[in-house]
Motif scaffolding. Structure first.
Motif, PDB file in Angstrom:
ATOM      1  N   PRO A   1       0.798  -1.234   0.000  1.00 14.81           N
ATOM      2  CA  PRO A   1       0.000   0.000   0.000  1.00 14.81           C
ATOM      3  C   PRO A   1       0.833   1.289   0.000  1.00 14.81           C
ATOM      4  O   PRO A   1       0.309   2.350  -0.324  1.00 14.81           O
ATOM      5  N   CYS A   2       2.084   1.189   0.322  1.00 16.51           N
ATOM      6  CA  CYS A   2       2.945   2.370   0.369  1.00 16.51           C
ATOM      7  C   CYS A   2       3.807   2.503  -0.885  1.00 16.51           C
ATOM      8  O   CYS A   2       4.739   3.304  -0.931  1.00 16.51           O
ATOM      9  N   LEU A   3       3.493   1.739  -1.891  1.00 14.42           N
ATOM     10  CA  LEU A   3       4.320   1.685  -3.100  1.00 14.42           C
ATOM     11  C   LEU A   3       4.394   3.022  -3.836  1.00 14.42           C
ATOM     12  O   LEU A   3       5.447   3.410  -4.309  1.00 14.42           O
ATOM     13  N   ASN A   4       3.280   3.732  -3.920  1.00 17.74           N
ATOM     14  CA  ASN A   4       3.286   4.989  -4.657  1.00 17.74           C
ATOM     15  C   ASN A   4       4.250   6.001  -4.035  1.00 17.74           C
ATOM     16  O   ASN A   4       5.068   6.604  -4.734  1.00 17.74           O
ATOM     17  N   SER A   5       4.167   6.186  -2.734  1.00 18.20           N
ATOM     18  CA  SER A   5       5.082   7.132  -2.072  1.00 18.20           C
ATOM     19  C   SER A   5       6.520   6.635  -2.154  1.00 18.20           C
ATOM     20  O   SER A   5       7.457   7.439  -2.281  1.00 18.20           O
ATOM     21  N   ALA A   6       6.713   5.337  -2.144  1.00 15.05           N
ATOM     22  CA  ALA A   6       8.061   4.772  -2.276  1.00 15.05           C
ATOM     23  C   ALA A   6       8.633   5.049  -3.666  1.00 15.05           C
ATOM     24  O   ALA A   6       9.804   5.429  -3.806  1.00 15.05           O
ATOM     25  N   MET A   7       7.806   4.884  -4.701  1.00 13.34           N
ATOM     26  CA  MET A   7       8.271   5.136  -6.069  1.00 13.34           C
ATOM     27  C   MET A   7       8.620   6.611  -6.277  1.00 13.34           C
ATOM     28  O   MET A   7       9.630   6.937  -6.889  1.00 13.34           O
ATOM     29  N   ILE A   8       7.780   7.498  -5.773  1.00 10.68           N
ATOM     30  CA  ILE A   8       8.071   8.927  -5.922  1.00 10.68           C
ATOM     31  C   ILE A   8       9.355   9.272  -5.177  1.00 10.68           C
ATOM     32  O   ILE A   8      10.205  10.013  -5.695  1.00 10.68           O
ATOM     33  N   SER A   9       9.528   8.723  -3.986  1.00 10.83           N
ATOM     34  CA  SER A   9      10.760   8.969  -3.221  1.00 10.83           C
ATOM     35  C   SER A   9      11.976   8.500  -4.001  1.00 10.83           C
ATOM     36  O   SER A   9      12.994   9.196  -4.066  1.00 10.83           O
TER      37      SER A   9
ATOM     38  N   VAL B   1      15.830   2.508  -2.530  1.00 12.09           N
ATOM     39  CA  VAL B   1      14.940   3.332  -1.720  1.00 12.09           C
ATOM     40  C   VAL B   1      13.491   2.876  -1.898  1.00 12.09           C
ATOM     41  O   VAL B   1      12.743   2.766  -0.921  1.00 12.09           O
ATOM     42  N   VAL B   2      13.096   2.609  -3.118  1.00 12.72           N
ATOM     43  CA  VAL B   2      11.731   2.124  -3.369  1.00 12.72           C
ATOM     44  C   VAL B   2      11.478   0.858  -2.549  1.00 12.72           C
ATOM     45  O   VAL B   2      10.456   0.750  -1.853  1.00 12.72           O
ATOM     46  N   TYR B   3      12.388  -0.084  -2.620  1.00  9.11           N
ATOM     47  CA  TYR B   3      12.226  -1.344  -1.882  1.00  9.11           C
ATOM     48  C   TYR B   3      12.092  -1.081  -0.379  1.00  9.11           C
ATOM     49  O   TYR B   3      11.155  -1.559   0.265  1.00  9.11           O
ATOM     50  N   LYS B   4      13.024  -0.312   0.151  1.00  9.65           N
ATOM     51  CA  LYS B   4      13.026  -0.032   1.594  1.00  9.65           C
ATOM     52  C   LYS B   4      11.736   0.676   2.015  1.00  9.65           C
ATOM     53  O   LYS B   4      11.105   0.299   3.007  1.00  9.65           O
ATOM     54  N   PHE B   5      11.330   1.700   1.266  1.00  6.64           N
ATOM     55  CA  PHE B   5      10.153   2.479   1.641  1.00  6.64           C
ATOM     56  C   PHE B   5       8.848   1.732   1.365  1.00  6.64           C
ATOM     57  O   PHE B   5       7.858   1.956   2.055  1.00  6.64           O
ATOM     58  N   ALA B   6       8.829   0.868   0.371  1.00  7.92           N
ATOM     59  CA  ALA B   6       7.614   0.091   0.095  1.00  7.92           C
ATOM     60  C   ALA B   6       7.361  -0.918   1.207  1.00  7.92           C
ATOM     61  O   ALA B   6       6.209  -1.181   1.560  1.00  7.92           O
ATOM     62  N   ILE B   7       8.424  -1.455   1.753  1.00  6.70           N
ATOM     63  CA  ILE B   7       8.296  -2.432   2.842  1.00  6.70           C
ATOM     64  C   ILE B   7       8.004  -1.744   4.173  1.00  6.70           C
ATOM     65  O   ILE B   7       7.144  -2.176   4.934  1.00  6.70           O
ATOM     66  N   SER B   8       8.727  -0.655   4.459  1.00  6.37           N
ATOM     67  CA  SER B   8       8.625  -0.005   5.767  1.00  6.37           C
ATOM     68  C   SER B   8       7.549   1.069   5.853  1.00  6.37           C
ATOM     69  O   SER B   8       7.190   1.498   6.948  1.00  6.37           O
ATOM     70  N   CYS B   9       7.063   1.533   4.703  1.00  5.25           N
ATOM     71  CA  CYS B   9       6.094   2.639   4.643  1.00  5.25           C
ATOM     72  C   CYS B   9       6.641   3.939   5.245  1.00  5.25           C
ATOM     73  O   CYS B   9       5.883   4.799   5.683  1.00  5.25           O
ATOM     74  N   THR B  10       7.953   4.073   5.245  1.00  9.58           N
ATOM     75  CA  THR B  10       8.608   5.237   5.828  1.00  9.58           C
ATOM     76  C   THR B  10       8.136   6.541   5.202  1.00  9.58           C
ATOM     77  O   THR B  10       7.926   7.535   5.901  1.00  9.58           O
ATOM     78  N   ALA B  11       7.971   6.580   3.900  1.00  9.60           N
ATOM     79  CA  ALA B  11       7.637   7.829   3.210  1.00  9.60           C
ATOM     80  C   ALA B  11       6.141   8.058   3.088  1.00  9.60           C
ATOM     81  O   ALA B  11       5.726   9.137   2.655  1.00  9.60           O
ATOM     82  N   ASP B  12       5.336   7.103   3.473  1.00  8.01           N
ATOM     83  CA  ASP B  12       3.907   7.208   3.214  1.00  8.01           C
ATOM     84  C   ASP B  12       3.253   8.383   3.935  1.00  8.01           C
ATOM     85  O   ASP B  12       2.306   8.973   3.415  1.00  8.01           O
ATOM     86  N   LYS B  13       3.762   8.744   5.093  1.00  7.25           N
ATOM     87  CA  LYS B  13       3.174   9.882   5.807  1.00  7.25           C
ATOM     88  C   LYS B  13       3.404  11.200   5.063  1.00  7.25           C
ATOM     89  O   LYS B  13       2.760  12.194   5.339  1.00  7.25           O
TER      90      LYS B  13
END
Length: 159
Positions: free
Chosen positions: A65-73, A115-127
């Motif tokens: 569910p956090c893939l979009n924000s991960a891709m943009i990041s 970064v995409v992988y890390k953020f898609a898994i952790s949802c770090t950038a989703d906020k």
């Protein structure tokens, strides 16, 4: 992510020549480099990764569910890394080489997808997803504007 790295690397490489191949078509130039400036070369990562993000979000978005924000990041980081690495190495050695320039593109693609992988898994950038979406839209607008009206600073000078 491996497929994304391969896709962006191949499409980005082809994009390098697309404007010339198109007979300098203005529409093609909006998404591909129209000259040899560093700014124009960031299109090699940004737009293929944007295309891949549409595919990946459709294919795997329901599982991540956090893939979009991960891709943009990843896109934004990749663009920044191209600029930072180019000016760092040319600042140190005083000139640029095709080998180093090409290597920077591929390294930036790999870093972007890390970064995409890390953020898609952790949802770090989703906020920050709304802010990231605004940045993405602003970048698209800047690419369009600066294709026609590049500022008179080194980042936009064909070299």
């Amino acid at each position: 992510m491996i497929a994304g790295i391969i896709f962006v690397s191949i499409v980005g490489t082809l994009f390098h020549f697309a404007y010339q191949w198109s007979g300098n078509n203005v529409f093609v130039g909006l998404f591909t480099p129209v000259n040899e400036s560093v700014w124009e070369h960031t299109k090699l990562l940004f737009f293929p990764m944007l295309i891949y993000s549409f595919y990946l979000n459709k294919k795997a978005g329901k599982y991540y569910p956090c893939l979009n924000s991960a891709m943009i990041s990843g896109m934004l980081l990749g663009v920044a890394m191209i600029i930072v690495m180019f000016y760092t190495y040319t600042g140190v050695i005083g000139f640029h080489t095709a080998f180093a320039d090409i290597s920077i593109f591929y390294i930036s693609v790999i870093l972007a997808f890390c970064v995409v992988y890390k953020f898609a898994i952790s949802c770090t950038a989703d906020k920050y997803s709304k802010v990231l979406q605004i940045f993405q839209i602003v970048m698209i607008c800047l690419y369009i504007i600066f294709t026609f009206f590049p500022p008179a600073i080194p980042l936009f000078v064909s070299g």
